[in-house]
Design a protein around this motif. Structure first.
Motif, PDB file in Angstrom:
ATOM      1  N   GLU A  20       1.008  -1.354  -0.162  1.00 18.03           N
ATOM      2  CA  GLU A  20       0.402   0.592   0.208  1.00 18.03           C
ATOM      3  C   GLU A  20       0.742   1.835  -0.359  1.00 18.03           C
ATOM      4  O   GLU A  20       1.882   1.452   0.967  1.00 18.03           O
ATOM      5  CB  GLU A  20      -0.808  -0.479   1.120  1.00 18.03           C
ATOM      6  CG  GLU A  20      -1.843   1.067   1.472  1.00 18.03           C
ATOM      7  CD  GLU A  20      -2.700   0.856   2.777  1.00 18.03           C
ATOM      8  OE1 GLU A  20      -2.513   2.248   3.420  1.00 18.03           O
ATOM      9  OE2 GLU A  20      -2.704  -0.147   3.283  1.00 18.03           O
ATOM     10  N   ILE A  21       1.621   2.006  -1.114  1.00 22.46           N
ATOM     11  CA  ILE A  21       1.764   3.012  -1.040  1.00 22.46           C
ATOM     12  C   ILE A  21       0.854   4.508  -0.957  1.00 22.46           C
ATOM     13  O   ILE A  21       0.161   4.228  -2.397  1.00 22.46           O
ATOM     14  CB  ILE A  21       2.974   2.582  -2.838  1.00 22.46           C
ATOM     15  CG1 ILE A  21       3.218   1.668  -2.767  1.00 22.46           C
ATOM     16  CG2 ILE A  21       3.895   3.977  -3.026  1.00 22.46           C
ATOM     17  CD1 ILE A  21       3.796   1.314  -3.955  1.00 22.46           C
ATOM     18  N   THR A  22       1.548   5.252  -0.384  1.00 23.26           N
ATOM     19  CA  THR A  22       0.695   6.763   0.091  1.00 23.26           C
ATOM     20  C   THR A  22       1.540   7.904  -0.059  1.00 23.26           C
ATOM     21  O   THR A  22       2.666   7.497  -0.097  1.00 23.26           O
ATOM     22  CB  THR A  22       0.008   6.339   1.187  1.00 23.26           C
ATOM     23  OG1 THR A  22       0.475   6.249   2.320  1.00 23.26           O
ATOM     24  CG2 THR A  22      -0.887   5.543   1.269  1.00 23.26           C
ATOM     25  N   LYS A  23       1.301   9.054   0.114  1.00 26.42           N
ATOM     26  CA  LYS A  23       2.221  10.195  -0.095  1.00 26.42           C
ATOM     27  C   LYS A  23       1.668  11.269   0.952  1.00 26.42           C
ATOM     28  O   LYS A  23       0.227  10.898   0.875  1.00 26.42           O
ATOM     29  CB  LYS A  23       2.417  11.050  -0.798  1.00 26.42           C
ATOM     30  CG  LYS A  23       3.635  12.128  -1.118  1.00 26.42           C
ATOM     31  CD  LYS A  23       3.951  12.601  -3.019  1.00 26.42           C
ATOM     32  CE  LYS A  23       5.165  12.981  -2.608  1.00 26.42           C
ATOM     33  NZ  LYS A  23       5.012  13.161  -4.167  1.00 26.42           N
ATOM     34  N   GLU A  24       2.150  10.900   2.247  1.00 22.06           N
ATOM     35  CA  GLU A  24       2.000  11.830   4.093  1.00 22.06           C
ATOM     36  C   GLU A  24       3.282  13.160   3.831  1.00 22.06           C
ATOM     37  O   GLU A  24       3.639  12.559   3.736  1.00 22.06           O
ATOM     38  CB  GLU A  24       2.286  11.010   4.501  1.00 22.06           C
ATOM     39  CG  GLU A  24       0.435   9.881   4.297  1.00 22.06           C
ATOM     40  CD  GLU A  24       1.022   8.595   5.387  1.00 22.06           C
ATOM     41  OE1 GLU A  24       1.829   9.219   6.596  1.00 22.06           O
ATOM     42  OE2 GLU A  24       0.363   7.714   5.598  1.00 22.06           O
ATOM     43  N   ASP A  25       2.542  14.200   3.712  1.00 23.39           N
ATOM     44  CA  ASP A  25       3.222  14.969   4.209  1.00 23.39           C
ATOM     45  C   ASP A  25       4.735  15.318   3.151  1.00 23.39           C
ATOM     46  O   ASP A  25       6.129  15.381   4.013  1.00 23.39           O
ATOM     47  CB  ASP A  25       3.613  15.433   6.021  1.00 23.39           C
ATOM     48  CG  ASP A  25       2.632  15.158   6.625  1.00 23.39           C
ATOM     49  OD1 ASP A  25       1.903  16.029   6.620  1.00 23.39           O
ATOM     50  OD2 ASP A  25       3.023  14.259   7.771  1.00 23.39           O
ATOM     51  N   GLU A  26       4.168  15.132   1.903  1.00 24.48           N
ATOM     52  CA  GLU A  26       6.019  14.891   0.881  1.00 24.48           C
ATOM     53  C   GLU A  26       6.179  13.565   1.083  1.00 24.48           C
ATOM     54  O   GLU A  26       7.487  13.942   0.675  1.00 24.48           O
ATOM     55  CB  GLU A  26       6.094  16.131   0.794  1.00 24.48           C
ATOM     56  CG  GLU A  26       4.864  17.387   0.651  1.00 24.48           C
ATOM     57  CD  GLU A  26       4.610  17.344  -0.688  1.00 24.48           C
ATOM     58  OE1 GLU A  26       5.084  17.026  -1.695  1.00 24.48           O
ATOM     59  OE2 GLU A  26       3.650  17.596  -1.015  1.00 24.48           O
ATOM     60  N   ARG A  27       5.900  12.837   2.027  1.00 24.29           N
ATOM     61  CA  ARG A  27       7.383  11.762   2.018  1.00 24.29           C
ATOM     62  C   ARG A  27       6.531  10.377   1.220  1.00 24.29           C
ATOM     63  O   ARG A  27       5.198  10.625   1.763  1.00 24.29           O
ATOM     64  CB  ARG A  27       6.908  11.352   3.557  1.00 24.29           C
ATOM     65  CG  ARG A  27       7.690  10.509   3.652  1.00 24.29           C
ATOM     66  CD  ARG A  27       8.595  10.816   4.742  1.00 24.29           C
ATOM     67  NE  ARG A  27       7.616  10.596   6.749  1.00 24.29           N
ATOM     68  CZ  ARG A  27       7.676   9.228   6.574  1.00 24.29           C
ATOM     69  NH1 ARG A  27       8.593   8.678   6.914  1.00 24.29           N
ATOM     70  NH2 ARG A  27       6.429   8.492   7.168  1.00 24.29           N
ATOM     71  N   ILE A  28       6.804   8.930   0.817  1.00 18.33           N
ATOM     72  CA  ILE A  28       6.362   8.304  -0.018  1.00 18.33           C
ATOM     73  C   ILE A  28       6.681   7.376   0.525  1.00 18.33           C
ATOM     74  O   ILE A  28       6.790   7.111   1.743  1.00 18.33           O
ATOM     75  CB  ILE A  28       7.350   7.492  -0.645  1.00 18.33           C
ATOM     76  CG1 ILE A  28       6.782   8.612  -2.108  1.00 18.33           C
ATOM     77  CG2 ILE A  28       6.682   6.722  -0.806  1.00 18.33           C
ATOM     78  CD1 ILE A  28       7.387   8.310  -3.006  1.00 18.33           C
ATOM     79  N   VAL A  29       5.326   6.917   2.118  1.00 17.71           N
ATOM     80  CA  VAL A  29       5.521   6.182   2.945  1.00 17.71           C
ATOM     81  C   VAL A  29       4.414   4.323   2.311  1.00 17.71           C
ATOM     82  O   VAL A  29       3.679   4.721   1.132  1.00 17.71           O
ATOM     83  CB  VAL A  29       4.498   5.902   3.748  1.00 17.71           C
ATOM     84  CG1 VAL A  29       3.503   5.621   5.271  1.00 17.71           C
ATOM     85  CG2 VAL A  29       4.484   7.633   4.809  1.00 17.71           C
ATOM     86  N   VAL A  30       5.352   3.516   2.086  1.00 20.71           N
ATOM     87  CA  VAL A  30       4.791   2.527   1.793  1.00 20.71           C
ATOM     88  C   VAL A  30       4.241   1.312   3.419  1.00 20.71           C
ATOM     89  O   VAL A  30       5.523   1.510   3.896  1.00 20.71           O
ATOM     90  CB  VAL A  30       6.046   0.988   1.390  1.00 20.71           C
ATOM     91  CG1 VAL A  30       5.979   0.549   0.581  1.00 20.71           C
ATOM     92  CG2 VAL A  30       6.861   2.347   0.116  1.00 20.71           C
TER      93      VAL A  30
ATOM     94  N   GLY B 186       3.785  -3.502   8.600  1.00 24.25           N
ATOM     95  CA  GLY B 186       4.822  -2.113   8.778  1.00 24.25           C
ATOM     96  C   GLY B 186       4.607  -1.324   7.983  1.00 24.25           C
ATOM     97  O   GLY B 186       3.763  -1.312   7.824  1.00 24.25           O
ATOM     98  N   GLN B 187       5.641  -0.682   7.872  1.00 28.39           N
ATOM     99  CA  GLN B 187       5.660   0.335   7.344  1.00 28.39           C
ATOM    100  C   GLN B 187       7.273   0.957   7.107  1.00 28.39           C
ATOM    101  O   GLN B 187       7.595   0.179   8.232  1.00 28.39           O
ATOM    102  CB  GLN B 187       4.390   1.707   6.990  1.00 28.39           C
ATOM    103  CG  GLN B 187       4.903   2.257   8.794  1.00 28.39           C
ATOM    104  CD  GLN B 187       4.155   3.579   9.160  1.00 28.39           C
ATOM    105  OE1 GLN B 187       2.464   3.321   8.941  1.00 28.39           O
ATOM    106  NE2 GLN B 187       4.579   4.544   9.574  1.00 28.39           N
ATOM    107  N   SER B 188       7.477   1.662   6.264  1.00 27.27           N
ATOM    108  CA  SER B 188       8.609   2.453   5.696  1.00 27.27           C
ATOM    109  C   SER B 188       8.877   3.484   6.558  1.00 27.27           C
ATOM    110  O   SER B 188       7.870   4.059   7.603  1.00 27.27           O
ATOM    111  CB  SER B 188       8.640   3.009   4.262  1.00 27.27           C
ATOM    112  OG  SER B 188       7.502   4.535   3.985  1.00 27.27           O
TER     113      SER B 188
END
Length: 124
Positions: A89-99, A121-123
């Protein structure tokens, strides 16, 4: 007190009986079996966690680029079979990519007894 009197005193014996020894051996063996069976999935989880962190940092800016980077890392890493690139699951939060990722692993212990491990888990 004479030597005869001190040697005639009865002391209570201390130690482990055969039944007690067998019980401890069973308990240690059972937890050892669980530890051996759980070790590989935990190592795999740590590998996936580091892969996800790496692709979130260096994998690209789009979802296909990140999935492709994960697939390439997966081809290189040994023993990562529980999760595929399309499961991320790939999203963008606060200009940061979170996987993020989540998966389950079922481990057969003996007979009908299994152990279900849930990993997520997540990045970083």
């Amino acid at each position: 007190m004479s030597v005869l009197q001190s040697s005639s005193k009865v002391r209570a014996q201390r130690g482990l009986s055969l039944v007690g020894l067998m019980a401890w051996a069973f308990v240690i063996g059972f937890f050892g079996l669980i530890g051996i069976k759980v070790f590989q999935p935990v190592v795999e989880y740590n590998t996936i966690q580091s892969m996800v962190t790496k692709v979130a940092r260096d994998g690209g800016n789009s979802v296909p680029e990140i999935r492709s980077a994960f697939s390439k890392l997966q081809a290189v890493e040994y023993g990562v079979e529980s999760i595929q690139a399309q499961d991320l699951e790939i999203t963008k939060e606060d200009e940061r990519i979170v996987v993020r990722f989540a998966y389950e692993k079922e481990i057969e212990l003996f007979g009908p007894v299994s152990l279900l491990l849930k990993f997520k888990g997540q990045s970083k």
